[in-house]
Write a protein that holds these residues in place. Structure first.
Motif, short mmCIF file in Angstrom:
data_model
loop_
_atom_site.label_atom_id
_atom_site.label_comp_id
_atom_site.label_asym_id
_atom_site.label_seq_id
_atom_site.Cartn_x
_atom_site.Cartn_y
_atom_site.Cartn_z
N LYS A 86 0.83 -1.22 0.00
CA LYS A 86 0.00 0.00 0.00
C LYS A 86 0.86 1.26 0.00
O LYS A 86 0.41 2.32 -0.41
CB LYS A 86 -0.92 0.01 1.21
CG LYS A 86 -1.94 -1.10 1.19
CD LYS A 86 -2.73 -1.15 2.48
CE LYS A 86 -3.51 -2.43 2.53
NZ LYS A 86 -3.71 -2.90 3.88
N ASN A 87 2.10 1.17 0.47
CA ASN A 87 2.99 2.33 0.55
C ASN A 87 3.92 2.45 -0.66
O ASN A 87 4.77 3.34 -0.69
CB ASN A 87 3.83 2.26 1.82
CG ASN A 87 2.97 2.38 3.06
OD1 ASN A 87 1.91 3.01 3.03
ND2 ASN A 87 3.39 1.77 4.14
N ILE A 88 3.78 1.59 -1.63
CA ILE A 88 4.61 1.66 -2.84
C ILE A 88 3.91 2.56 -3.85
O ILE A 88 2.78 2.31 -4.24
CB ILE A 88 4.86 0.25 -3.42
CG1 ILE A 88 5.65 -0.61 -2.44
CG2 ILE A 88 5.58 0.35 -4.76
CD1 ILE A 88 5.82 -2.04 -2.87
N LYS A 89 4.59 3.60 -4.24
CA LYS A 89 4.06 4.57 -5.23
C LYS A 89 5.08 4.71 -6.35
O LYS A 89 6.26 4.49 -6.17
CB LYS A 89 3.82 5.93 -4.59
CG LYS A 89 2.87 5.90 -3.41
CD LYS A 89 1.48 5.56 -3.84
CE LYS A 89 0.57 5.51 -2.62
NZ LYS A 89 -0.48 4.54 -2.74
N GLY A 90 4.62 5.13 -7.51
CA GLY A 90 5.54 5.37 -8.62
C GLY A 90 4.86 5.16 -9.96
O GLY A 90 3.64 5.28 -10.08
N PHE A 104 4.00 4.13 -23.41
CA PHE A 104 2.99 4.58 -22.45
C PHE A 104 3.50 4.38 -21.02
O PHE A 104 4.49 3.70 -20.79
CB PHE A 104 1.64 3.88 -22.65
CG PHE A 104 1.64 2.39 -22.43
CD1 PHE A 104 1.23 1.85 -21.22
CD2 PHE A 104 2.04 1.52 -23.44
CE1 PHE A 104 1.21 0.49 -21.03
CE2 PHE A 104 2.02 0.16 -23.25
CZ PHE A 104 1.61 -0.37 -22.05
N GLU A 105 2.82 5.03 -20.08
CA GLU A 105 3.16 4.94 -18.66
C GLU A 105 1.94 4.50 -17.88
O GLU A 105 0.81 4.86 -18.23
CB GLU A 105 3.64 6.29 -18.13
CG GLU A 105 5.00 6.69 -18.57
CD GLU A 105 5.47 7.98 -17.91
OE1 GLU A 105 4.68 8.63 -17.20
OE2 GLU A 105 6.64 8.32 -18.11
N ILE A 106 2.20 3.77 -16.81
CA ILE A 106 1.13 3.30 -15.92
C ILE A 106 1.50 3.69 -14.49
O ILE A 106 2.61 3.37 -14.05
CB ILE A 106 0.97 1.77 -16.00
CG1 ILE A 106 0.60 1.34 -17.41
CG2 ILE A 106 -0.04 1.27 -15.00
CD1 ILE A 106 0.59 -0.16 -17.59
N PRO A 107 0.61 4.36 -13.77
CA PRO A 107 0.92 4.64 -12.37
C PRO A 107 0.82 3.34 -11.56
O PRO A 107 0.01 2.46 -11.86
CB PRO A 107 -0.16 5.63 -11.94
CG PRO A 107 -1.26 5.46 -12.93
CD PRO A 107 -0.65 4.95 -14.20
N ILE A 108 1.67 3.23 -10.55
CA ILE A 108 1.66 2.02 -9.72
C ILE A 108 0.54 2.15 -8.69
O ILE A 108 0.55 3.05 -7.86
CB ILE A 108 3.02 1.81 -9.03
CG1 ILE A 108 4.09 1.56 -10.08
CG2 ILE A 108 2.94 0.66 -8.04
CD1 ILE A 108 5.50 1.45 -9.53
N SER A 109 -0.43 1.26 -8.79
CA SER A 109 -1.53 1.18 -7.85
C SER A 109 -1.73 -0.31 -7.55
O SER A 109 -2.22 -1.05 -8.40
CB SER A 109 -2.79 1.80 -8.47
OG SER A 109 -3.87 1.65 -7.61
N LEU A 110 -1.34 -0.71 -6.36
CA LEU A 110 -1.28 -2.14 -6.05
C LEU A 110 -2.40 -2.58 -5.11
O LEU A 110 -2.75 -1.88 -4.18
CB LEU A 110 0.07 -2.47 -5.40
CG LEU A 110 1.31 -2.17 -6.23
CD1 LEU A 110 2.56 -2.39 -5.40
CD2 LEU A 110 1.34 -3.04 -7.47
N SER A 111 -2.94 -3.77 -5.38
CA SER A 111 -3.86 -4.43 -4.45
C SER A 111 -3.20 -5.67 -3.87
O SER A 111 -3.75 -6.33 -3.01
CB SER A 111 -5.17 -4.78 -5.16
OG SER A 111 -4.90 -5.60 -6.27
N SER A 112 -2.03 -6.00 -4.38
CA SER A 112 -1.16 -7.06 -3.82
C SER A 112 0.27 -6.65 -4.16
O SER A 112 0.50 -5.56 -4.67
CB SER A 112 -1.51 -8.42 -4.44
OG SER A 112 -1.10 -8.47 -5.78
#
Length: 149
Positions: A86-90, A104-112
């Motif tokens: 949950k604290n990983i951003k980028g 292309f770019e994808i923001p990091i949004s993690l559920s695992s």
């Protein structure tokens, strides 16, 4: 009229120059021959190289490294399990060397702890993948080159 050697060489040279100039003009004026830079902000990116070196060093110093893998579902990016996802951003940047229009770019949004880039977003071929991420104030950069089919 008789043509001597000197005149023949000058005529051949003029025809050769016309031939080369024709192709130079054709490539410059035809839009299907794209002669763009590899990246749009090339010089700005060069200035940030030293910061990127430190981020790569941070990523290499980790005990458990980020794994970027080519799977049948797409490209999977596995972050270390001991980090709180949950604290990983980028962001994840996917760069296609052969065609800038596919980048292309994808923001990091993690559920695992894993991030999956579905294969329907990707075209087969060589991809340069850069994962720039931040965890607890420390920035990391992982780069991988993957051939996706």
């Amino acid at each position: 009229m008789k043509i001597n050697w000197g005149t023949g060489i000058v005529i051949a040279f003029a025809l050769f120059m016309s031939f080369i100039l024709y192709f130079v003009f054709k490539v410059q004026s035809d839009s299907k021959y794209d002669n763009e830079l590899v990246t749009e902000d090339y010089y700005k990116k060069e200035i940030r190289v030293q910061g990127d070196i430190q981020k790569v060093q941070n990523a290499n110093d980790m005990k458990v490294k980020v794994v970027i893998a080519n799977t049948e579902k797409g490209i999977q990016i596995a972050f270390p399990k001991d980090f709180d996802f949950k604290n990983i951003k980028g962001k994840v940047s996917l760069y296609r060397p052969s065609n800038q229009k596919l980048d292309f770019e994808i923001p990091i949004s993690l559920s695992s702890s894993d991030l999956l880039i579905p294969k329907n977003n990707l075209v087969g071929g060589l991809w340069d993948i850069s994962v720039e991420w931040n965890y607890q104030g420390k920035t990391y950069l992982n780069k991988e080159e993957i051939y996706f089919q």
